[in-house]
Design an enzyme around this catalytic site. Structure first.
Site, PDB file in Angstrom:
ATOM      1  CG  ASP A   1      18.228  62.418  70.394  1.00 28.75           C
ATOM      2  OD1 ASP A   1      18.146  61.607  71.332  1.00 28.75           O
ATOM      3  OD2 ASP A   1      17.870  62.143  69.236  1.00 28.75           O
ATOM      4  CD  GLU A   2      15.228  64.076  67.018  1.00 26.39           C
ATOM      5  OE1 GLU A   2      15.269  64.505  65.855  1.00 26.39           O
ATOM      6  OE2 GLU A   2      14.972  62.877  67.275  1.00 26.39           O
ATOM      7  CB  VAL A   3      13.926  66.360  75.184  1.00 24.61           C
ATOM      8  CG1 VAL A   3      12.956  66.355  76.366  1.00 24.61           C
ATOM      9  CG2 VAL A   3      14.894  65.173  75.280  1.00 24.61           C
TER      10      VAL A   3
END
Length: 551
Positions: free
Chosen positions: A342-344
């Site tokens: 997530d949230e890359v």
């Protein structure tokens, strides 16, 4: 309705009783569910049933029975001799008979219930997703109509037996007048099983280190609500507290040398959880959320000034990921492993010269490299016989590329699980609007009425929703307040995941609130610092004097 098989002739009488109870049960369940509130114990005749989570099927009567503080255990079946069963009996005996007056010699009291019989059919103690957690619980007095003067729990697995013990413990209450433990509204017959096979709680030990004893307390409290998966978010960008023998410098990323978990610590937590019927799913979140890794191995950073995501251009990065997962496979036997994803933000890759050159050489954009990294990590996990779990961004960005075994973990909002199962993926529901426990302004009823199936109507697709998970992110929670942030709101989700869907939708919120407040007080009696239910902000103390049962 399928009863566990009863092949032992000694149980023929019990079989007859179960069949009679089933006839009564079928009649009672055909009634409007508003009448379930009449199936209660211990309080006024029109009060709700104070079992949490509510069993899938049950009947009760109007007798009050006394329970012998020297209650004896009789086990049978292939799994009856399990230490998991006998140790659980000892734990629950301490809970039920907690009062000091019960430890004194009894003065000739003729107790109604003196024996607990537990029949476990299977001796297989492997704990995995989908293990049979069903159980039947029978409580009957010895009188002219019945020669069974005992409590009986029957289950196909030891883990079903554990749930039966929990339900039994909630039926028992200490009478301060007679100083005895009583079981109200007997005879009871409970036939119970979970609605969803995955009923989880995420615990974050990176944002704040949690001592082993606190983690064990959380696990113990999970068993009271019949949750069965601890999602251990061990490491993140802030700290790397876990020992990894293959790469011993990784835990240099811990906050301090005192805030670490050894391999033995992690194994102890897994074993402790198993004895309570709880799987432990570890998470290694890649390629983002990994800045702390570079404290021990700076080559993992794209550059000293641009430290995450992990450097996608180096073989060493994937050798290290493989080493971590190989070491963790020796600790975590659960079939699912969480790989994050997530949230890359790929700006570090596209702005760091050597990574940028690698992208050009491989004809990749930043988004392509993100997909490449996730798929490489999935291959490593699958080679170790794990089923990969990834946060929903991976599905949102490249669903056609994900391994078909992937379990999609929803968190950003609604509608993801319906899309995932429509493409054949399995899904775990954790909508942050309802089931993120660090969102302190989400009231208990919004947690309770959140529905993991959302608007999925196709039966085959519904089966692909494994269940759900409440998430205790640790930015503002440490050992001082983590439990009162988890409870009692996590219990609201626990009933949604265990009990039949109509159990919640057919009860008005007032009835559910009474039952949840009662369960919150049960938790506090057991030493769990659960916060008041009605607080506008979770985990805050009471606003003034009052009973535990009305705040």
């Amino acid at each position: 309705m399928n009863f566990p098989s009863l092949s032992n002739p000694n149980h023929l009488l019990l079989t007859a009783f179960l069949l009679l109870s089933h006839l009564l049960l079928t009649t009672s369940r055909n009634l409007d569910l508003k009448h379930l509130r009449q199936l209660n114990y211990g309080l006024a005749g029109d009060s709700p049933t104070y079992i949490w989570p509510l069993p899938s099927q049950y009947t009760s009567g109007n007798q009050t029975l006394t329970v012998d503080p020297n209650l004896t255990l009789i086990t049978s079946g292939n799994g009856g001799g399990s230490l998991i069963v006998s140790e659980a009996f000892d734990r629950y005996k301490r809970i039920i008979f907690e009062h000091a007056s019960l430890k004194l010699p009894s003065s000739g009291v003729d107790y109604d219930l003196k024996k607990l019989s537990i029949l476990v059919h299977s001796d297989n103690e492997e704990l995995q997703l989908g293990v049979d957690e069903s159980y039947a619980l029978l409580v009957a007095a010895s009188d002219v109509h019945s020669v069974i003067g005992e409590i009986t729990i029957e289950a196909n697995s030891v883990y079903g037996a554990l749930h039966g013990l929990e339900t039994l413990s909630q039926l028992c209450a200490f009478d301060y007048g007679t100083k005895t433990v009583k079981l109200y509204n007997a005879p009871w017959y409970v036939q119970d099983k979970p609605r969803f096979e995955y009923r989880g709680l995420l615990l974050d030990t990176s944002r704040h280190y949690l001592p082993i004893e606190i983690i064990k307390q959380v696990i113990e409290s999970m068993s009271y609500a019949k949750l069965n998966v601890l999602h251990w978010h061990i490491i993140d960008e802030e700290s790397f507290p876990l020992e990894v023998p293959s790469f011993p410098n990784l835990w240099n990323g811990a906050y301090t040398k005192w805030e670490r978990y050894t391999i033995d610590d992690a194994s102890e937590i897994v074993d402790f959880a198993k004895k309570r019927g709880i799987n432990v799913m570890a998470e290694v979140d890649v390629p983002g959320h990994a800045e702390s890794w570079g404290t021990g191995y700076p080559d993992l950073w794209p550059s000293p000034s641009c430290r995450e995501p992990l450097d996608v251009s180096k073989n060493f990065t994937f050798d290290l990921v493989s080493g971590i997962l190989s070491d963790m496979k020796k600790i975590f036997p659960f079939g699912l492993f969480h790989l994050g994803g997530d949230e890359v933000n790929t700006d570090c890759w596209t702005s760091t010269p050597h990574v940028k050159q690698w992208l050009q050489d491989h004809n990749m954009t930043g988004k392509d490299a993100y997909k490449y990294f996730v798929l490489q990590a999935q291959e490593i996990a699958i080679s170790l016989n794990w089923i990969p779990v990834n946060w929903e961004e991976t599905f949102n960005n490249f669903p056609e590329s994900l391994n078909p075994k992937t379990v999609v973990h929803n968190w950003l909002g609604s509608g993801v699980c319906p899309k995932a199962v429509a493409k054949g993926f399995r899904c775990i529901y954790s909508n942050q609007g309802f089931w993120y426990l660090d969102h302190l302004d989400v009231p208990w009823d919004e947690v309770y009425y959140a529905e993991p199936l959302e608007d999925i109507t196709d039966a085959s697709q519904q089966k692909l929703v494994l269940g759900g998970e409440v998430c205790m992110w640790g930015e503002t929670a440490d050992a001082s307040d983590v439990q009162q942030t988890i409870w009692p709101r996590a219990a609201a989700a626990a009933e949604r995941l265990w009990s039949p869907q109509e159990s919640g939708s057919s009860h008005n919120s007032t009835t559910v609130l009474l039952r949840l407040e009662y369960f919150r007080c049960l938790l506090t009696r057991r030493g769990v610092p659960a916060a008041p239910v009605r607080n506008f902000y979770a985990r805050r103390p009471p606003t003034g004097p009052g009973s535990c049962y009305s705040q």
